[in-house]
Motif scaffolding. Structure first.
Motif, PDB file in Angstrom:
ATOM      1  N   PHE A   1      14.310  -7.966  -3.557  1.00 35.04           N
ATOM      2  CA  PHE A   1      13.083  -7.477  -3.849  1.00 35.04           C
ATOM      3  C   PHE A   1      12.188  -6.460  -3.938  1.00 35.04           C
ATOM      4  CE2 PHE A   1      14.461 -12.279  -3.347  1.00 35.04           C
ATOM      5  CZ  PHE A   1      14.713 -12.370  -4.480  1.00 35.04           C
ATOM      6  N   GLY A   2      12.599  -5.225  -2.418  1.00 35.83           N
ATOM      7  CA  GLY A   2      12.607  -4.275  -2.113  1.00 35.83           C
ATOM      8  C   GLY A   2      11.081  -4.743  -1.915  1.00 35.83           C
ATOM      9  N   LEU A   3      10.938  -6.596  -0.933  1.00 41.87           N
ATOM     10  CA  LEU A   3      10.079  -6.609  -0.051  1.00 41.87           C
ATOM     11  C   LEU A   3       9.791  -5.967   1.090  1.00 41.87           C
ATOM     12  CD1 LEU A   3       9.638 -10.626  -1.080  1.00 41.87           C
ATOM     13  CD2 LEU A   3       8.314  -8.499  -1.788  1.00 41.87           C
ATOM     14  N   PRO A   4       8.356  -5.738   2.059  1.00 36.86           N
ATOM     15  CA  PRO A   4       9.256  -5.322   3.389  1.00 36.86           C
ATOM     16  C   PRO A   4       8.932  -6.133   4.515  1.00 36.86           C
ATOM     17  CG  PRO A   4       6.444  -5.797   2.476  1.00 36.86           C
ATOM     18  CD  PRO A   4       7.775  -5.982   1.664  1.00 36.86           C
TER      19      PRO A   4
ATOM     20  N   VAL B   1       5.506  -0.433  -8.174  1.00 35.36           N
ATOM     21  CA  VAL B   1       7.039   0.486  -8.507  1.00 35.36           C
ATOM     22  C   VAL B   1       8.088  -0.626  -7.111  1.00 35.36           C
ATOM     23  CG1 VAL B   1       9.001   1.717  -9.456  1.00 35.36           C
ATOM     24  CG2 VAL B   1       6.637   2.499  -9.388  1.00 35.36           C
ATOM     25  N   GLY B   2       9.393  -0.853  -8.007  1.00 36.09           N
ATOM     26  CA  GLY B   2      10.188  -2.031  -6.508  1.00 36.09           C
ATOM     27  C   GLY B   2      10.384  -1.002  -5.833  1.00 36.09           C
ATOM     28  N   LEU B   3      10.296  -0.950  -4.960  1.00 38.88           N
ATOM     29  CA  LEU B   3      11.176   0.104  -3.581  1.00 38.88           C
ATOM     30  C   LEU B   3      12.571  -0.616  -3.262  1.00 38.88           C
ATOM     31  CD1 LEU B   3       8.229  -0.698  -1.112  1.00 38.88           C
ATOM     32  CD2 LEU B   3       8.328   1.012  -2.875  1.00 38.88           C
ATOM     33  N   ASP B   4      12.915   0.980  -3.049  1.00 37.18           N
ATOM     34  CA  ASP B   4      14.256   1.434  -2.716  1.00 37.18           C
ATOM     35  C   ASP B   4      14.714   1.016  -1.704  1.00 37.18           C
ATOM     36  OD1 ASP B   4      16.907   1.633  -2.998  1.00 37.18           O
ATOM     37  OD2 ASP B   4      16.812   3.243  -3.659  1.00 37.18           O
TER      38      ASP B   4
ATOM     39  N   TRP C   1       5.963 -15.541  -2.022  1.00 40.53           N
ATOM     40  CA  TRP C   1       6.930 -14.430  -1.376  1.00 40.53           C
ATOM     41  C   TRP C   1       5.900 -13.988   0.036  1.00 40.53           C
ATOM     42  CZ3 TRP C   1       4.538  -9.993  -0.950  1.00 40.53           C
ATOM     43  CH2 TRP C   1       3.884  -9.860  -1.548  1.00 40.53           C
ATOM     44  N   ARG C   2       4.875 -14.380   0.105  1.00 39.35           N
ATOM     45  CA  ARG C   2       4.159 -13.343   1.308  1.00 39.35           C
ATOM     46  C   ARG C   2       4.191 -14.483   2.577  1.00 39.35           C
ATOM     47  NH1 ARG C   2      -0.540 -10.383  -0.271  1.00 39.35           N
ATOM     48  NH2 ARG C   2      -0.037 -10.171  -3.047  1.00 39.35           N
ATOM     49  N   ARG C   3       4.596 -14.852   2.474  1.00 33.75           N
ATOM     50  CA  ARG C   3       5.496 -16.439   3.588  1.00 33.75           C
ATOM     51  C   ARG C   3       6.495 -15.469   4.723  1.00 33.75           C
ATOM     52  NH1 ARG C   3       6.770 -22.112   3.821  1.00 33.75           N
ATOM     53  NH2 ARG C   3       5.854 -21.635   5.226  1.00 33.75           N
ATOM     54  N   GLY C   4       7.259 -14.550   3.231  1.00 29.51           N
ATOM     55  CA  GLY C   4       8.063 -13.476   4.515  1.00 29.51           C
ATOM     56  C   GLY C   4       9.158 -13.823   3.403  1.00 29.51           C
TER      57      GLY C   4
ATOM     58  N   THR D   1       2.096  -5.790   8.393  1.00 29.38           N
ATOM     59  CA  THR D   1       3.668  -5.457   7.119  1.00 29.38           C
ATOM     60  C   THR D   1       2.360  -5.411   5.826  1.00 29.38           C
ATOM     61  OG1 THR D   1       4.917  -6.004   8.712  1.00 29.38           O
ATOM     62  CG2 THR D   1       5.630  -6.323   5.859  1.00 29.38           C
ATOM     63  N   LEU D   2       2.206  -6.219   5.234  1.00 28.99           N
ATOM     64  CA  LEU D   2       1.480  -6.485   3.673  1.00 28.99           C
ATOM     65  C   LEU D   2       0.018  -5.156   3.439  1.00 28.99           C
ATOM     66  CD1 LEU D   2       1.683  -9.702   3.083  1.00 28.99           C
ATOM     67  CD2 LEU D   2       3.347  -8.285   2.248  1.00 28.99           C
ATOM     68  N   ASP D   3      -0.244  -4.466   4.777  1.00 30.97           N
ATOM     69  CA  ASP D   3      -1.628  -3.580   4.143  1.00 30.97           C
ATOM     70  C   ASP D   3      -1.361  -2.913   3.271  1.00 30.97           C
ATOM     71  OD1 ASP D   3      -2.774  -5.176   5.509  1.00 30.97           O
ATOM     72  OD2 ASP D   3      -2.830  -3.925   7.653  1.00 30.97           O
ATOM     73  N   THR D   4      -0.044  -2.247   3.294  1.00 32.92           N
ATOM     74  CA  THR D   4       0.284  -0.868   2.706  1.00 32.92           C
ATOM     75  C   THR D   4       0.908  -1.719   2.239  1.00 32.92           C
ATOM     76  OG1 THR D   4       2.136  -0.272   4.385  1.00 32.92           O
ATOM     77  CG2 THR D   4       0.123   0.562   4.821  1.00 32.92           C
ATOM     78  N   PHE D   5       1.937  -2.755   1.491  1.00 32.30           N
ATOM     79  CA  PHE D   5       2.693  -2.985   0.248  1.00 32.30           C
ATOM     80  C   PHE D   5       1.709  -2.891  -1.151  1.00 32.30           C
ATOM     81  CE2 PHE D   5       5.166  -6.298  -1.544  1.00 32.30           C
ATOM     82  CZ  PHE D   5       6.243  -5.540  -2.744  1.00 32.30           C
ATOM     83  N   ASP D   6       2.194  -2.922  -1.645  1.00 41.60           N
ATOM     84  CA  ASP D   6       0.871  -3.068  -3.309  1.00 41.60           C
ATOM     85  C   ASP D   6       2.870  -3.661  -3.706  1.00 41.60           C
ATOM     86  OD1 ASP D   6       0.107  -3.020  -6.209  1.00 41.60           O
ATOM     87  OD2 ASP D   6       0.202  -1.006  -5.982  1.00 41.60           O
ATOM     88  N   PRO D   7       2.348  -4.474  -4.623  1.00 40.03           N
ATOM     89  CA  PRO D   7       2.871  -6.443  -5.647  1.00 40.03           C
ATOM     90  C   PRO D   7       3.055  -5.386  -6.535  1.00 40.03           C
ATOM     91  CG  PRO D   7       0.991  -7.103  -4.205  1.00 40.03           C
ATOM     92  CD  PRO D   7       0.901  -6.330  -3.520  1.00 40.03           C
TER      93      PRO D   7
END
Length: 346
Positions: A20-23, A12-15, A73-76, A3-9
């Motif tokens: 928190f726009g978390l994936p 810009v916050g994801l809508d 937050w990385r724990r989900g 899940t985190l491979d393409t997420f940039d912490p």
């Protein structure tokens, strides 16, 4: 792919409709946030039923690094689907509740024929809401998840507290609020936002201790119950201010508060526990209260003491068009609670 491979912490916050726009999906996350868009029994200002969506929107502007729980937050942290039927029912029943409240303010009684049916409809609707939240909480707890709730008014966490109680282990409640919420069936509404701690005392024996912090607006009956119950400890705003004026540090005060809590802690955070500049539109604002940093320090001291946060709620946030402060404050308190909850079990 992770899940985190393409997420940039750092981006810009994801809508994406998530807090928190978390994936994360709920299946991937350690912590699941459920939402309760509901404010049927509020006795003054309305609008907290709109808080979950407003907090999601505001949370996109929040940066993810937190010095108190870096990387937690990385724990989900995942967002469960919001059941908008709760909002529809809340809007429908609110008109009945408003008529009851107006009748009482004009000198009527809850037993009057003019309002009996309306009170019954509201109470039945609140029971259904409680069952909805309890069912959601049960399902996630059964999967081994931590669960937090975003309200809605302060009646909404009752089902989550019940679900935690059903698991059998005792716990304490750290209750940050301007009000005691110890009224019995306030305005005829058994599950009023002003009655949640009374109902928890009555129905959830696993809640061994309720520690109330920052309360400053309550009635004689609530004061008497707080004095007489072995399960309640009160640190009201007057006591807190007096301790500060007499030289006690906030750190020392927090250690006294935390000492009253058992090892497992549920946090019930009513935003009106804060000073009004942080939540100017909350339903029942009261002068006085904690600063944002005082509240966060208390939460951190709870975790630093070795206690574990087993669940939490953030309630009574009221967003207003043209003003972002209420939702922004709610989003940041929510994020602090998420991070400290995840940190507390390591």
């Amino acid at each position: 792919m992770n899940t985190l491979d393409t997420f940039d912490p750092n981006g810009v916050g994801l809508d994406n409709g998530a807090y928190f726009g978390l994936p994360f999906t709920p299946d991937e996350a350690r912590l699941v946030l459920i939402s309760a868009p509901w404010d049927v029994t509020v006795s003054y200002g309305t609008g907290t039923s709109e808080a979950p969506d407003a907090i999601i929107e505001a949370s996109m502007q929040l940066d993810l690094y937190d010095a108190l729980s870096p990387g937690a937050w990385r724990r989900g942290i995942a967002t469960a689907d919001i059941d908008y039927s709760l909002l529809e029912t809340s809007q429908r029943l609110r008109s009945d509740a408003e008529r009851v409240i107006r009748h009482l303010e004009e000198g009527g009684a809850v037993a009057d024929d003019a309002v009996c049916r309306k009170i019954r409809r509201v109470n039945e609707g609140c029971v259904q809401m409680n069952e909805n939240i309890r069912a959601q909480a049960r399902a996630w707890l059964a999967q081994g998840k931590l669960v937090g709730l975003v309200g809605g008014d302060h009646s909404t966490p009752y089902g989550l507290v019940q679900a935690l109680g059903e698991r059998g282990e005792g716990f304490g409640i750290l209750h940050i609020d301007a009000h005691c919420d110890l009224r019995r069936a306030y305005e005829g509404f058994e599950y009023s936002h002003a009655s949640i701690m009374y109902n928890v005392l009555r129905d959830v024996p696993q809640a061994e201790r309720i520690v109330e912090v920052g309360v400053r607006d309550y009635c004689d009956a609530e004061a008497e119950l707080a004095r007489s119950s072995e399960r309640i400890r009160m640190f009201d705003d007057t006591q807190l201010s007096a301790a500060a004026f007499e030289g006690e540090t906030w750190g020392a005060t927090c250690r006294r508060i935390v000492a009253e809590l058992p090892e497992r802690v549920y946090v019930s955070f009513d935003i009106d526990g804060l000073s009004v500049e942080y939540c100017p539109h909350t339903g029942t604002p009261v002068a006085g209260g904690l600063t944002f940093n005082q509240a966060v320090y208390l939460l951190h001291e709870t975790v630093r003491s070795g206690r574990r946060i087993i669940g939490f709620d953030v309630v009574e946030v009221v967003p207003r068009p043209g003003s972002s402060i209420d939702a922004s404050t709610g989003a940041r308190i929510l994020y602090k609670l998420c991070g400290l909850t995840l940190k507390s079990e390591l």
